[in-house]
Design an enzyme around this catalytic site. Sequence first.
Site, PDB file in Angstrom:
ATOM      1  N   ASN A 264       0.859  -1.177   0.000  1.00  0.00           N
ATOM      2  CA  ASN A 264       0.000   0.000   0.000  1.00  0.00           C
ATOM      3  C   ASN A 264       0.900   1.232   0.000  1.00  0.00           C
ATOM      4  O   ASN A 264       1.527   1.547   1.008  1.00  0.00           O
ATOM      5  CB  ASN A 264      -0.912  -0.019   1.244  1.00  0.00           C
ATOM      6  CG  ASN A 264      -1.831   1.190   1.311  1.00  0.00           C
ATOM      7  OD1 ASN A 264      -1.471   2.297   0.885  1.00  0.00           O
ATOM      8  ND2 ASN A 264      -3.016   0.999   1.856  1.00  0.00           N
TER       9      ASN A 264
ATOM     10  N   GLU B 282      11.163   0.251   8.792  1.00  0.00           N
ATOM     11  CA  GLU B 282      12.327   0.808   9.497  1.00  0.00           C
ATOM     12  C   GLU B 282      13.403   1.308   8.545  1.00  0.00           C
ATOM     13  O   GLU B 282      14.439   1.803   8.974  1.00  0.00           O
ATOM     14  CB  GLU B 282      12.900  -0.256  10.446  1.00  0.00           C
ATOM     15  CG  GLU B 282      11.925  -0.621  11.562  1.00  0.00           C
ATOM     16  CD  GLU B 282      12.447  -1.678  12.530  1.00  0.00           C
ATOM     17  OE1 GLU B 282      13.336  -2.453  12.141  1.00  0.00           O
ATOM     18  OE2 GLU B 282      11.958  -1.719  13.664  1.00  0.00           O
TER      19      GLU B 282
HETATM   20 MO1  MOS Z   1      11.093  -2.777  16.229  1.00  0.00          MO
HETATM   21  S1  MOS Z   1      12.555  -1.662  17.131  1.00  0.00           S
HETATM   22  O1  MOS Z   1      11.750  -4.377  16.238  1.00  0.00           O
HETATM   23  O2  MOS Z   1       9.696  -2.667  17.118  1.00  0.00           O
END
Ligand code: MOS
Length: 735
Positions: free
Chosen positions: A622, A696
């Site tokens: 998305n 991340e």
């Molecule tokens: Mo992430 S720092 O593995 O929630």
Amino acid sequence: MKFTAPAGPNPIDQGKVIGHPHDRIDGRAKVTGTAAYAYERNQLAPNAAYGVMVGSTIATGKITRIDTSRAEAAPGVLGVVTYKNAGKLRKARSHAARLLAGPQVEHFDQSVALVVAETFEQARHAAKLVRVDYAPVQGRYDLAAEKANAKVPKAGQFGPSDSQTGDFESAFGRAPVTVDSTFTTPDQSHMMMEPHASIAAWHGDQLLLWTSNQMIAWAVHDTSEILGIRPEKIHVSSPFIGGGFGGKLWVRSDAILAALGARLIKRPVKVALTRAQVPNNTTHRPATIQRVRLGADPDGKLQAIAHESWSGNLNSFREERAGSQTRLLYAGANRLVTHRLADLDLPEGNAMRAPGEAVGHLSLEVAMDELAEKLNLDPVQLRVLNDVQYDPEKGPERPFSSRKLVECLQEGARRFGWSKRNPKPAQIRDGNWLIGLGVSSALRNNPTKESEARVRVDKHGKITVESDMTDIGTGSYTILAQTAAEMMGVPLHHVTVKLAESHYPVSCGSGGQFGGNSSASSVYAACVRLRQALAHKAGWDIEATTFEDGKMSCAGQSMPLAQAAGPKGLSAQDKIEFGDTQKKWAQSSFGAHFVEVGVHRVTGETRIRRLLGVFTAGRILNPKTARSQLIGAMAKGIGAALCEELVVDKRHGYFVNHDLAEYHVPVHADIPHTEVVILEEIDDKSSPMKAKGVGELGICGIGAAVANAIYNATGIRLRDYPFTPDKLLDHLPPV
Ligand code: MOS
């Protein structure tokens, strides 16, 4: 379903629902205040009493006496939990320290009591009346001072702490162009919007825990370990979560104290940590010291790469893996990555926002900028020159599943107008602002994790997905609905997604940027089963059956799903498991950050003027929620570069700035329009979704791009994060 080989064509490739920028299906509930967060689930426990946590005022030592009598006599107080009446509690293996201290105190603000009262105000008042006497002892609170005592950490979930290829020292010694730089990054706090909060209720010997947690099955497991009750007796529920960033991967004191309080007063108890309690009572990202050495040929080819990192933790718990990206980002025959762990008596250090890579890039990618300057090479060019399409430690036998770092760098350079950058620092002025541009690569690993889901089709042809997966603000509800809609051939609004209840199938949970890809793969697997079950029921050949427009069709026949499901509906459950795909292929998502800063020549203040991130993360499930995650992560990375720091009181062992007034995170006024470009990529080796982790990636590298831009603006090379104005002021030319 076991994923062992590259995915062939599958219904996800249709891209009718997957890959579209759908709004969050939970968005309306969140913005209208009807999404009940942990502390607000009053309808489930209308008579809950209020618990207020009392934290230790020493970091290291012993409780010699606890006097709760004044607190117990205060108006409205129903009970006070301390280690004296809590019963036997164990320490969960996932925790560095106990969640309730006594008599030993292991860190500052470790919980020593929970005061429970009819109202929050009564509990807060009485909490101040709990008297605790301590016998403190001197602890170790200074990473730099303990660096020499740091040890090789025990091999944990990420394998051995060190890796070596070739002979780094002699190659570095021979290299004509070298960089040897040492960086420091401070302790940091997650500072999610919603502090840790829980309501606990006991029904007989069953514990109901409404909490805010990223990993439901871990929460059950750890609560069971701590309280010594069987996991089947524990129900955890966490459907809405106001951010986690790694700080809610494990149950914390709010949950356990609420359970103990509820047991004591035989009534549900709710506990929320205050903002000021979060940094010292819970976990944080540990500080690091990092030394990066790079050796290159005059033409810029890296011959030697070393990244050594030191971090500290409580009870030898775990290290910060700051060297992770250095193992994979660039070519070079001679390599060394090491991690050392010092014992510190600060609160538990643990996962936060791309643990390892987020702070590792802050060193490696600045050292690359230093090397480019020494080589008289463009920093983008240096990175392109050292690209490698396979794991540089293992060699060509372990290729990357997909890797478009060069494309990200080149597309970013083109869009950002990088060619206009003046490589000579401190040349561009705009009034009182010194202007500079910086670049960084981004790599974040793409872990995959076992995950299970159940999918049901009812007599109306409506689909329900159930899994203990969480949505920590990332968009899980939406992408899982999209996955089921694509697989079953129904519109998105015919799918209901139910998450984060411990009686649902166990998912991968939200962490390490594996959540989206792995949990969507589990929904894929369950849908494959459901499709088979529907075809089987109809007596059709599954290979020839298609699912489209709410119907299934085969060999010229067609039937609405509602009819195929029958009056009782049909459900299927499956788990995605991963074979040795992570071994066979190095798996990471990639990107490039471009930043323009202005540094005020009088105040030393740094402002971000322009920023662009170009990324690849396999199939984007998305684009809207992926972009949101990237923007958020980039803002956090700017925080790491410019302002985020938990200040350690090295005498008394605690984080001094424990609120948002003094722990500075970037706010809207600090972040200009963030341009995010996601390049097309399909990764058939990652999962049946052909997606990779994106959550991340955005935080990896951007802080280094800011650092490099500051250098380009001012000629000042800072290596101790964050780059607050005071650090620049000393070096700015006189006005
Ligand atoms: Mo992430 S720092 O593995 O929630």
